[in-house]
Scaffold this active site. Structure first.
Site, PDB file in Angstrom:
ATOM      1  N   LYS A 184     -24.837 -28.628  69.287  1.00 25.83           N
ATOM      2  CA  LYS A 184     -25.374 -27.384  69.843  1.00 25.83           C
ATOM      3  C   LYS A 184     -26.226 -26.637  68.799  1.00 25.83           C
ATOM      4  O   LYS A 184     -25.984 -26.777  67.593  1.00 25.83           O
ATOM      5  CB  LYS A 184     -24.259 -26.483  70.387  1.00 25.83           C
ATOM      6  N   LYS A 188     -26.517 -20.858  64.626  1.00 28.55           N
ATOM      7  CA  LYS A 188     -27.177 -20.049  63.601  1.00 28.55           C
ATOM      8  C   LYS A 188     -26.786 -20.482  62.192  1.00 28.55           C
ATOM      9  O   LYS A 188     -27.479 -20.194  61.235  1.00 28.55           O
ATOM     10  CB  LYS A 188     -26.939 -18.563  63.816  1.00 28.55           C
ATOM     11  N   LYS A 225     -14.533 -25.303  62.616  1.00 31.99           N
ATOM     12  CA  LYS A 225     -14.765 -24.361  61.506  1.00 31.99           C
ATOM     13  C   LYS A 225     -13.899 -24.679  60.304  1.00 31.99           C
ATOM     14  O   LYS A 225     -14.318 -24.482  59.170  1.00 31.99           O
ATOM     15  CB  LYS A 225     -14.543 -22.922  61.971  1.00 31.99           C
TER      16      LYS A 225
HETATM   17  P1  TYM Z   1     -21.042 -16.579  69.182  1.00 31.90           P
HETATM   18  O1  TYM Z   1     -21.360 -15.407  68.338  1.00 31.90           O
HETATM   19  O2  TYM Z   1     -20.878 -17.908  68.531  1.00 31.90           O
HETATM   20  O3  TYM Z   1     -22.124 -16.745  70.322  1.00 31.90           O
HETATM   21  C1  TYM Z   1     -22.489 -15.656  71.153  1.00 31.90           C
HETATM   22  C2  TYM Z   1     -22.804 -16.177  72.546  1.00 31.90           C
HETATM   23  O4  TYM Z   1     -23.835 -17.155  72.516  1.00 31.90           O
HETATM   24  C3  TYM Z   1     -23.425 -18.348  73.173  1.00 31.90           C
HETATM   25  N1  TYM Z   1     -24.025 -19.499  72.482  1.00 31.90           N
HETATM   26  C4  TYM Z   1     -24.742 -20.463  73.085  1.00 31.90           C
HETATM   27  N2  TYM Z   1     -25.091 -20.640  74.368  1.00 31.90           N
HETATM   28  C5  TYM Z   1     -25.850 -21.728  74.660  1.00 31.90           C
HETATM   29  N3  TYM Z   1     -26.261 -22.622  73.731  1.00 31.90           N
HETATM   30  C6  TYM Z   1     -25.927 -22.493  72.427  1.00 31.90           C
HETATM   31  N4  TYM Z   1     -26.363 -23.360  71.521  1.00 31.90           N
HETATM   32  C7  TYM Z   1     -25.127 -21.368  72.056  1.00 31.90           C
HETATM   33  N5  TYM Z   1     -24.629 -20.916  70.872  1.00 31.90           N
HETATM   34  C8  TYM Z   1     -23.957 -19.775  71.152  1.00 31.90           C
HETATM   35  C9  TYM Z   1     -21.911 -18.346  73.071  1.00 31.90           C
HETATM   36  O5  TYM Z   1     -21.329 -19.127  74.083  1.00 31.90           O
HETATM   37  C10 TYM Z   1     -21.606 -16.869  73.216  1.00 31.90           C
HETATM   38  O6  TYM Z   1     -21.560 -16.519  74.588  1.00 31.90           O
HETATM   39  N6  TYM Z   1     -16.193 -15.900  70.005  1.00 31.90           N
HETATM   40  C11 TYM Z   1     -17.517 -15.513  70.414  1.00 31.90           C
HETATM   41  C12 TYM Z   1     -17.814 -14.030  70.234  1.00 31.90           C
HETATM   42  C13 TYM Z   1     -16.847 -13.146  70.940  1.00 31.90           C
HETATM   43  C14 TYM Z   1     -16.754 -12.933  72.327  1.00 31.90           C
HETATM   44  C15 TYM Z   1     -15.689 -12.004  72.504  1.00 31.90           C
HETATM   45  C16 TYM Z   1     -17.447 -13.440  73.433  1.00 31.90           C
HETATM   46  C17 TYM Z   1     -15.891 -12.399  70.336  1.00 31.90           C
HETATM   47  N7  TYM Z   1     -15.197 -11.693  71.272  1.00 31.90           N
HETATM   48  C18 TYM Z   1     -15.318 -11.583  73.776  1.00 31.90           C
HETATM   49  C19 TYM Z   1     -17.060 -13.009  74.694  1.00 31.90           C
HETATM   50  C20 TYM Z   1     -16.006 -12.095  74.861  1.00 31.90           C
HETATM   51  C21 TYM Z   1     -18.510 -16.276  69.568  1.00 31.90           C
HETATM   52  O7  TYM Z   1     -18.208 -16.752  68.514  1.00 31.90           O
HETATM   53  O8  TYM Z   1     -19.759 -16.282  70.084  1.00 31.90           O
END
Ligand code: TYM
Length: 336
Positions: A199, A202, A117
């Site tokens: 990967k 969004k 990032k």
């Molecule tokens: P975020 O918002 O980037 O993504 C949310 C969830 O989606 C999964 N994910 C994917 N899984 C498979 N293939 C992909 N291409 C892909 N892109 C995203 C992520 O692994 C995630 O499970 N830091 C976290 C958000 C967060 C969080 C938490 C998660 C904040 N606090 C506490 C768990 C527990 C994040 O940026 O996810």
């Protein structure tokens, strides 16, 4: 553990529109796990995390509300699961501050998401971006979560959460449950349709790289048709053909088929047939979610009630842990 029940917590950032990667890597698993009676589930809309990258206020609000609707539309029943906005529960940043004081710079420096990032937003490498994983640790530890269902890209953050919790427990006694990651069998890493070495994300600049959850069927079919494959001309599941492998992974995550079953189904067929089948399967999977989303959009009152009640519930559990932490660290309790 909460009230003698196993506890699960997860969440997503409320930026942009969530993708098929978010759905298959996380949301779909949450829905499956939520059906299990004996688990208490918390799902956050992690809006505080979102502002580590500059956000337009109107868009941020719109995205956060839409994410709540998508959670419900995907099948998370807000009467059974606690769906809440992170910014509605001040215990999250409060605990994050305390945990910051138990986390080392060197640990944060190693985080690949921070490196990615900060490369992408070189003009805004803020300290929030740097300490992002500590807020995530607070999200998880506040609810004494046993299980955290995430995609593979969040593994490193889960490991650091375990390290911070273990360190804290080592000093103050058993305060936090040490959480385990839950990674689904398929869909844990959905790749970009335009660059299958990356990967699906969004924030990808190329709109053809990602399937968004509210894409209509024509768009879904078109994006899969344009998906990058290779010139081997053979449907196989191997490292040398990442595009085809990604299509097979997506197909399996949606249909529940195994790699062997899918290879057999498409034996001797061309990429066009596979792409069309994957597109159809994904569009069929998303259609009920999209219909439910359209209904929920009209029911403002219901959504407002869910927001309020669930924020209260989340705060109740989060504050319980926070009070315990503050007592252990040695802060004076406010006289009642
Ligand atoms: P975020 O918002 O980037 O993504 C949310 C969830 O989606 C999964 N994910 C994917 N899984 C498979 N293939 C992909 N291409 C892909 N892109 C995203 C992520 O692994 C995630 O499970 N830091 C976290 C958000 C967060 C969080 C938490 C998660 C904040 N606090 C506490 C768990 C527990 C994040 O940026 O996810």
């Amino acid at each position: 553990m909460i009230d003698g029940k196993k506890t699960m917590l997860s969440g997503m950032q409320s930026t942009g529109m969530i993708t098929l990667g978010n759905y298959l890597g996380a949301l779909k698993n949450w829905v499956n796990l939520a059906d299990e009676e004996d688990i208490k589930c918390f799902y956050g809309i992690m809006d505080l995390h979102s502002i580590t990258v500059r956000q337009d206020p109107t868009e941020l609000k719109k995205n956060a509300r839409r994410l709540m609707l998508l959670y419900i539309a995907a099948g998370l029943d807000p009467e059974k699961n606690c769906l809440f906005f992170q910014s509605h529960v001040p215990a999250h940043p409060q605990l994050a501050w305390i945990l910051n004081c138990f986390t080392y710079m060197g640990e944060m420096n190693r985080m690949t998401q921070f490196k990615d990032k900060s490369a992408k937003h070189a003009d805004n490498i803020n300290t929030g971006l740097f300490t992002y994983p500590v807020l995530m640790a607070a999200d998880i530890l506040l609810y004494q979560a046993d299980l955290v269902p995430v995609g593979k890209d969040q593994m490193q953050h889960l490991e650091i959460t375990r390290d911070i919790a273990t360190r804290f427990n080592g000093i103050y006694g058993d305060v936090f449950t040490i959480p385990d990651a839950y990674i689904g069998k398929s869909g844990a890493r959905v790749m970009s349709l335009q660059d299958p070495e990356k990967k699906m994300s969004k924030s990808d600049e190329n709109p053809n790289a990602s399937i968004f959850l509210l894409d209509d069927k024509d768009t879904i079919m078109r994006k899969f048709k344009r998906a990058v494959t290779d010139s081997e001309g053979m449907i196989a599941y191997r490292d040398e053909q990442p595009g085809v492998r990604n299509l097979i992974d997506i197909y399996n995550a949606v249909t529940g088929h195994t790699v062997e079953e899918t290879l057999k189904e498409f034996e001797g067929q061309g990429y066009g047939t596979l792409k069309e089948a994957v597109g159809e399967a994904v569009a069929t999977e998303l259609a009920p979610l999209q219909a439910r989303y359209a209904e929920l959009e009209k029911d403002k009152e219901f959504v407002n009630r869910v927001m309020k009640e669930n924020a209260e519930q989340a705060s109740y559990y989060a504050n319980k842990t926070l009070r315990k932490v503050m007592k252990k660290v040695g802060f004076i309790e406010m006289p009642r």
